[in-house]
Design an enzyme around this catalytic site. Structure first.
Site, mmCIF file in Angstrom:
data_model
loop_
_atom_site.group_PDB
_atom_site.id
_atom_site.type_symbol
_atom_site.label_atom_id
_atom_site.label_comp_id
_atom_site.label_asym_id
_atom_site.label_seq_id
_atom_site.Cartn_x
_atom_site.Cartn_y
_atom_site.Cartn_z
ATOM 1 N N ARG A 230 1.320 -5.141 -5.680
ATOM 2 C CA ARG A 230 1.360 -6.686 -5.008
ATOM 3 C C ARG A 230 1.593 -7.449 -5.767
ATOM 4 O O ARG A 230 0.775 -7.372 -6.738
ATOM 5 C CB ARG A 230 0.322 -6.497 -3.973
ATOM 6 N N ASP B 138 0.105 1.871 8.584
ATOM 7 C CA ASP B 138 -0.532 0.984 9.623
ATOM 8 C C ASP B 138 0.270 1.204 10.956
ATOM 9 O O ASP B 138 -0.215 0.761 12.073
ATOM 10 C CB ASP B 138 -0.611 -0.447 9.022
ATOM 11 N N GLY C 148 0.873 -1.280 0.088
ATOM 12 C CA GLY C 148 -0.076 0.041 -0.144
ATOM 13 C C GLY C 148 0.846 1.490 0.079
ATOM 14 O O GLY C 148 1.777 1.376 0.553
ATOM 15 N N ARG D 295 13.038 10.734 -2.774
ATOM 16 C CA ARG D 295 13.830 11.726 -2.908
ATOM 17 C C ARG D 295 15.336 11.839 -2.260
ATOM 18 O O ARG D 295 16.200 11.954 -2.780
ATOM 19 C CB ARG D 295 13.146 12.891 -2.720
ATOM 20 N N GLY E 115 5.722 -1.812 3.830
ATOM 21 C CA GLY E 115 5.064 -2.471 4.948
ATOM 22 C C GLY E 115 5.964 -3.681 5.397
ATOM 23 O O GLY E 115 6.797 -4.269 4.580
ATOM 24 N N ASP E 116 5.412 -4.463 6.260
ATOM 25 C CA ASP E 116 5.600 -5.565 6.803
ATOM 26 C C ASP E 116 5.879 -6.885 5.668
ATOM 27 O O ASP E 116 6.814 -7.600 5.427
ATOM 28 C CB ASP E 116 4.826 -6.133 7.764
ATOM 29 N N THR F 53 4.386 2.640 5.817
ATOM 30 C CA THR F 53 2.923 2.076 5.644
ATOM 31 C C THR F 53 2.243 3.055 6.808
ATOM 32 O O THR F 53 2.714 3.625 7.718
ATOM 33 C CB THR F 53 2.818 0.736 6.176
ATOM 34 N N ARG G 223 -5.314 7.069 2.872
ATOM 35 C CA ARG G 223 -3.768 6.766 2.474
ATOM 36 C C ARG G 223 -3.573 8.193 1.584
ATOM 37 O O ARG G 223 -2.399 7.936 1.094
ATOM 38 C CB ARG G 223 -3.979 5.558 1.733
ATOM 39 N N VAL H 285 16.787 9.336 -0.649
ATOM 40 C CA VAL H 285 17.621 7.885 -1.151
ATOM 41 C C VAL H 285 18.333 8.520 -2.284
ATOM 42 O O VAL H 285 19.507 8.488 -2.429
ATOM 43 C CB VAL H 285 16.711 6.833 -1.385
ATOM 44 N N ASP I 140 2.545 -0.783 11.854
ATOM 45 C CA ASP I 140 2.630 -2.179 12.271
ATOM 46 C C ASP I 140 3.902 -2.917 12.067
ATOM 47 O O ASP I 140 3.921 -4.148 12.095
ATOM 48 C CB ASP I 140 1.123 -2.847 11.810
ATOM 49 N N ARG J 102 -5.444 -2.510 8.687
ATOM 50 C CA ARG J 102 -5.341 -4.072 8.406
ATOM 51 C C ARG J 102 -5.499 -4.764 9.914
ATOM 52 O O ARG J 102 -6.716 -4.578 10.361
ATOM 53 C CB ARG J 102 -3.919 -4.503 7.915
HETATM 54 O O1 F6P Z 1 -1.386 -1.450 4.432
HETATM 55 C C1 F6P Z 1 -2.071 0.053 4.295
HETATM 56 C C2 F6P Z 1 -3.506 -0.253 3.900
HETATM 57 O O2 F6P Z 1 -4.164 0.641 3.619
HETATM 58 C C3 F6P Z 1 -4.056 -1.144 5.214
HETATM 59 O O3 F6P Z 1 -4.601 -0.428 6.134
HETATM 60 C C4 F6P Z 1 -5.308 -1.838 4.315
HETATM 61 O O4 F6P Z 1 -5.725 -2.926 5.047
HETATM 62 C C5 F6P Z 1 -4.808 -2.155 3.290
HETATM 63 O O5 F6P Z 1 -3.530 -1.427 2.992
HETATM 64 C C6 F6P Z 1 -5.443 -2.136 1.925
HETATM 65 O O6 F6P Z 1 -4.687 -2.672 0.722
HETATM 66 P P1 F6P Z 1 -5.247 -2.631 -0.713
HETATM 67 O O7 F6P Z 1 -4.734 -1.436 -1.290
HETATM 68 O O8 F6P Z 1 -4.683 -3.672 -1.175
HETATM 69 O O9 F6P Z 1 -6.846 -2.663 -0.758
#
Ligand code: F6P
Length: 326
Positions: A78, A133, A17, A27, A108-109, A131, A259, A29, A135, A177
């Site tokens: 992804r 999140d 995401g 920028r 993210g993770d 991210t 986002r 980097v 997390d 998430r």
């Molecule tokens: O990881 C960021 C995030 O916005 C989460 O909060 C959410 O669950 C997910 O991505 C949504 O992903 P997508 O863009 O694949 O719908």
């Protein structure tokens, strides 16, 4: 072992995401690496773009006018193919073919895990936490979180106005998430009566219903519930709460607006420092590291060590939220 001068050309990609501040990180980097004499290749659309060889050399001018922009100028995706070892070996071979000595991954993770797997098949990496999140266990801060919570908070305040006017209960669902950090921060900062986060939710809706009934008795005109995406089901929850309490209840799912948008000063600053650190590490020949913000300082860890770390919702911060909404 780090070997100064070994890395001459680096790749950079954003994955998973998007998050506000990713552009400030790119920028930093790009410019720090170029200032230190490295070449930088921008890879479009994350790991999938790498597999498709969608890449071109970046200059200091490639990142002009991007620090204030939301999203990611490198695009993101992804990748299904990259989930498999075969895909990752192909990605490592593509890096060799293009002379890319190491890759900076901003994400993210899940992106970190992908980077770790890529390092295992021979392509060195450095990761930056991008991210909304918050997390990622190894870091107390992730690029994009500050902008996302402020965007969500602005929306929540607006819903609160209309909720008070109509004397309604409002359930506002925020992203995150499986993590409740956005909900916790927005819940405390908006003065919500209830904050539902996956880490703490015991599925006892009756407790929430009782809370609403008690709040009405002590003269509260509205009832604000911040619900985390990891719990979800806000619309059906609203129907059940309305039926049980007699209080008109509406659900608002904030979704992707959280986002987007221009990054806050904090996100730009953290992204800039972390991005520069990533370039520094590579200049020094240090690879398979993650750049983090931990206990008040910018640090880096070995990626394997970082992925083994655990993170929990701070108990006290969650508990005080309840006391503050009496
Ligand atoms: O990881 C960021 C995030 O916005 C989460 O909060 C959410 O669950 C997910 O991505 C949504 O992903 P997508 O863009 O694949 O719908």
């Amino acid at each position: 072992m780090a070997e100064q001068g070994k890395i001459k050309k680096i790749g950079i990609l954003t994955s998973g995401g998007d998050a506000p501040g990713m552009n400030a990180a790119i920028r930093a980097v790009v410019r720090k690496a170029i200032a230190d004499g490295l070449k930088v290749v921008g890879i479009q659309k994350g790991y999938q773009g790498l597999l498709n060889e969608e890449m071109s050399e970046m200059t200091a001018r490639s990142v002009s006018d991007s620090i204030q922009q939301g999203g990611t100028i490198l695009r993101t995706a992804r990748s299904e193919e990259f989930r498999y070892e075969e895909g990752r070996k192909k990605a490592a071979a593509i890096c060799k073919k293009h002379g890319i000595d190491a890759i900076v991954v901003i994400g993210g993770d899940g992106s970190y895990r992908g980077a770790y797997e890529l390092s295992k098949v021979g392509e060195p990496v450095v990761c930056l936490p991008g991210t909304i999140d918050l997390d990622i266990a190894c870091t107390d801060y992730t690029i994009g979180f500050d902008t996302a919570i402020n965007t969500a908070l602005e929306a929540i305040d607006k819903v609160r106005d209309t909720s008070s006017s109509h004397e309604r209960c409002s359930i506002i669902e925020v992203m995150g998430r499986n993590a409740g950090y956005i909900a916790l921060w927005c819940g405390v900062a908006s003065g919500a009566e209830d904050i539902l986060i996956p880490e703490k939710y015991n599925y006892d809706e009756q407790e929430i219903i009782n809370h609403i009934i008690e709040s009405r008795k002590i003269g509260k005109t509205h009832h604000l519930i911040i619900n985390a995406e990891g719990i979800g089901h806000s619309t059906s929850m609203a129907r059940r709460i309305e039926a049980a309490t007699g209080m008109e209840t509406r659900a608002t799912i904030l979704g992707y607006m959280q986002r987007g948008g221009s990054p806050t000063c904090k996100d730009r600053y953290y992204a800039s420092v972390m991005g520069a650190m990533a370039a520094d590490l590579l200049k020094q020949g240090k690879t398979n590291r993650v750049v983090c913000y931990k206990n008040g300082d910018f640090v880096d860890y070995d990626i394997n060590e970082a992925l083994a770390m655990k993170k929990q919702i701070p108990e006290y911060q969650y508990e005080i939220a309840k006391a503050l909404s009496i």
